[in-house]
Design a protein around this motif. Structure first.
Motif, short mmCIF file in Angstrom:
data_model
loop_
_atom_site.label_atom_id
_atom_site.label_comp_id
_atom_site.label_asym_id
_atom_site.label_seq_id
_atom_site.Cartn_x
_atom_site.Cartn_y
_atom_site.Cartn_z
N VAL A 1 -17.23 20.75 20.27
CA VAL A 1 -18.35 21.23 19.47
C VAL A 1 -19.32 21.91 20.43
O VAL A 1 -19.36 21.59 21.62
CB VAL A 1 -19.04 20.08 18.70
CG1 VAL A 1 -19.77 19.14 19.65
CG2 VAL A 1 -19.98 20.61 17.63
N GLN A 2 -20.09 22.84 19.91
CA GLN A 2 -21.00 23.61 20.75
C GLN A 2 -22.44 23.25 20.41
O GLN A 2 -22.85 23.26 19.25
CB GLN A 2 -20.80 25.11 20.53
CG GLN A 2 -21.69 26.00 21.37
CD GLN A 2 -21.32 25.95 22.86
OE1 GLN A 2 -20.14 25.90 23.21
NE2 GLN A 2 -22.32 25.97 23.73
N LEU A 3 -23.20 22.90 21.45
CA LEU A 3 -24.64 22.67 21.28
C LEU A 3 -25.37 23.97 21.57
O LEU A 3 -25.35 24.48 22.69
CB LEU A 3 -25.14 21.58 22.24
CG LEU A 3 -24.96 20.12 21.86
CD1 LEU A 3 -25.70 19.23 22.86
CD2 LEU A 3 -25.44 19.84 20.45
N GLN A 4 -26.03 24.51 20.55
CA GLN A 4 -26.86 25.70 20.72
C GLN A 4 -28.27 25.27 21.10
O GLN A 4 -28.67 24.12 20.89
CB GLN A 4 -26.89 26.53 19.43
CG GLN A 4 -25.53 26.97 18.93
CD GLN A 4 -24.86 27.97 19.85
OE1 GLN A 4 -25.50 28.58 20.71
NE2 GLN A 4 -23.54 28.14 19.69
N PRO A 5 -29.07 26.15 21.70
CA PRO A 5 -30.46 25.80 22.00
C PRO A 5 -31.18 25.29 20.74
O PRO A 5 -31.09 25.90 19.67
CB PRO A 5 -31.06 27.12 22.49
CG PRO A 5 -29.89 27.85 23.08
CD PRO A 5 -28.72 27.50 22.20
N GLY A 6 -31.84 24.15 20.86
CA GLY A 6 -32.54 23.53 19.74
C GLY A 6 -31.72 22.51 18.99
O GLY A 6 -32.25 21.78 18.15
#
Length: 364
Positions: A295-300
């Motif tokens: 899974v990808q953590l985006q900024p915020g």
């Protein structure tokens, strides 16, 4: 059992007698040792270990007749004390019964006095063992994560009892950080022993694959299971596990969910992405294996992993949606943990509560 109006459990140091439990006695917690009969009970524990009980059928006819507790109006006229022994075998306290009138104990009552004293001693030793185990378990939790550029992390582990079966862990690897939340079936000291085993095996396997250059989380979890499978079988236990690696430079998350089932990404825009998995807990099937997901953590964005004790804290124990909605309201890791602690203070949990929140900061 003795038909007496007063009883006490106490510990004695060099100068004072400290009452840990006192029924029917008006005490402020301690009295000078020199003003106690129990100092003589301690001595008798050394001099007559085969019969350590000190029984004064009429304290007015004893060497202690001038003590304040005896001369006071309504004072002690009957005393029976039995020494309590510390781990080193030395008498360190007493179990006592008192009366305001002279009396005699039968042979059966004398035997019962010793049995009750031994029960009190076992309870005190058990409590001490649990406190020591709780201290060790707290020390095995990692120190608060300091500076992790671009991220904020908050974690907590609140046992339902003195010790618990939950743990969280985090440590650096060559391209990021590894985080773990695990829950060993059961509560108390037995589960706590197994958590230490699981933590150690998983740390070792994860660091080994990292040093080998593969960084394969699935290999780490599968290797861990091979190591602890016999222990889980012999104790008829199992472990739910959420094990992840955060690549800090770009927010990529690789994770294994072994029957844990309670993790989600709270997106910056307000949506929630549950991280579902069909993996079983460790210890269910003898030849089970686990695979890695991404899974990808985006900024915020904030990644939250919790144990099922959080369900009892927020809902009736079954409503995962309500628990996820609660987590979504507090995307700030520190605030989420603070809210969980506040709820735990209001409603003591029936299960261990563990929570890890990782937020990728918005950069300008």
């Amino acid at each position: 059992m003795f038909e007496v109006p007063m009883a006490a459990v106490s510990l004695l140091d060099r100068d004072r007698q400290w009452f840990k439990q006192a029924d029917g006695l008006d005490l402020d917690g301690s009295v000078p040792r020199a003003q106690t009969v129990c100092q003589a009970t301690i001595v008798r524990g050394y001099q007559h270990p085969e019969d350590p009980a000190l029984i004064l059928e009429d304290t007015w006819e004893s060497a202690f007749c001038e003590l304040p507790a005896i001369t006071a109006e309504g004072g002690i006229r009957f005393y029976a004390g039995y020494p309590l022994y510390g781990p080193g075998g030395h008498p360190v306290g007493t179990f006592c019964i008192y009366d305001t009138k002279p009396r005699h104990l039968s042979a059966a009552q004398r035997e019962a006095l010793g049995e009750l004293a031994e029960w009190a001693q076992r309870e005190m030793q058990s409590s001490d063992d649990l406190q020591r185990a709780a201290t060790v378990q707290r020390q095995l939790l990692p120190s608060a994560l300091g500076d992790l550029p671009g991220y904020r992390v908050c974690a907590l582990c609140l046992p339902a009892f003195a010790v618990g079966g939950d743990f969280y862990d985090h440590y650096p690897v060559h391209d990021g950080m590894v985080f773990t939340v695990a829950d060993v079936m059961g509560k108390g000291l037995g589960a706590a022993i197994l958590t230490a085993t699981v933590r150690s095996a998983l740390r070792g396997a994860t660091r080994a694959v990292d040093q080998a250059g593969t960084g394969d989380l699935a290999e780490a979890v599968n290797t861990t299971y091979v190591q602890i499978q016999d222990d889980l079988d012999s104790t008829e236990s199992f472990v739910t596990l959420f094990h992840l690696k955060l690549r800090t430079d770009d927010g990529a998350v690789h994770y294994i969910d072994a029957g844990h089932g309670f993790a989600a990404v709270v997106r910056h825009g307000g949506g929630v992405q549950p991280l579902n998995s069909d993996g079983l807990p460790l210890g269910i099937l003898p030849d089970d294996r686990w695979t890695c997901r991404d899974v990808q953590l985006q900024p915020g964005d904030t990644l939250v992993v919790a144990s099922d004790g959080v369900l009892d804290l927020i809902t009736d124990g079954d409503d995962i949606d309500a628990a996820v909605a609660f987590m979504a309201r507090y995307s700030d890791p520190e605030e989420l943990c603070a809210q969980a602690r506040e709820l735990q203070k209001r409603q003591p949990p029936l299960d261990d509560i563990t929570l890890v929140a990782i937020r990728r900061e918005v950069t300008s």
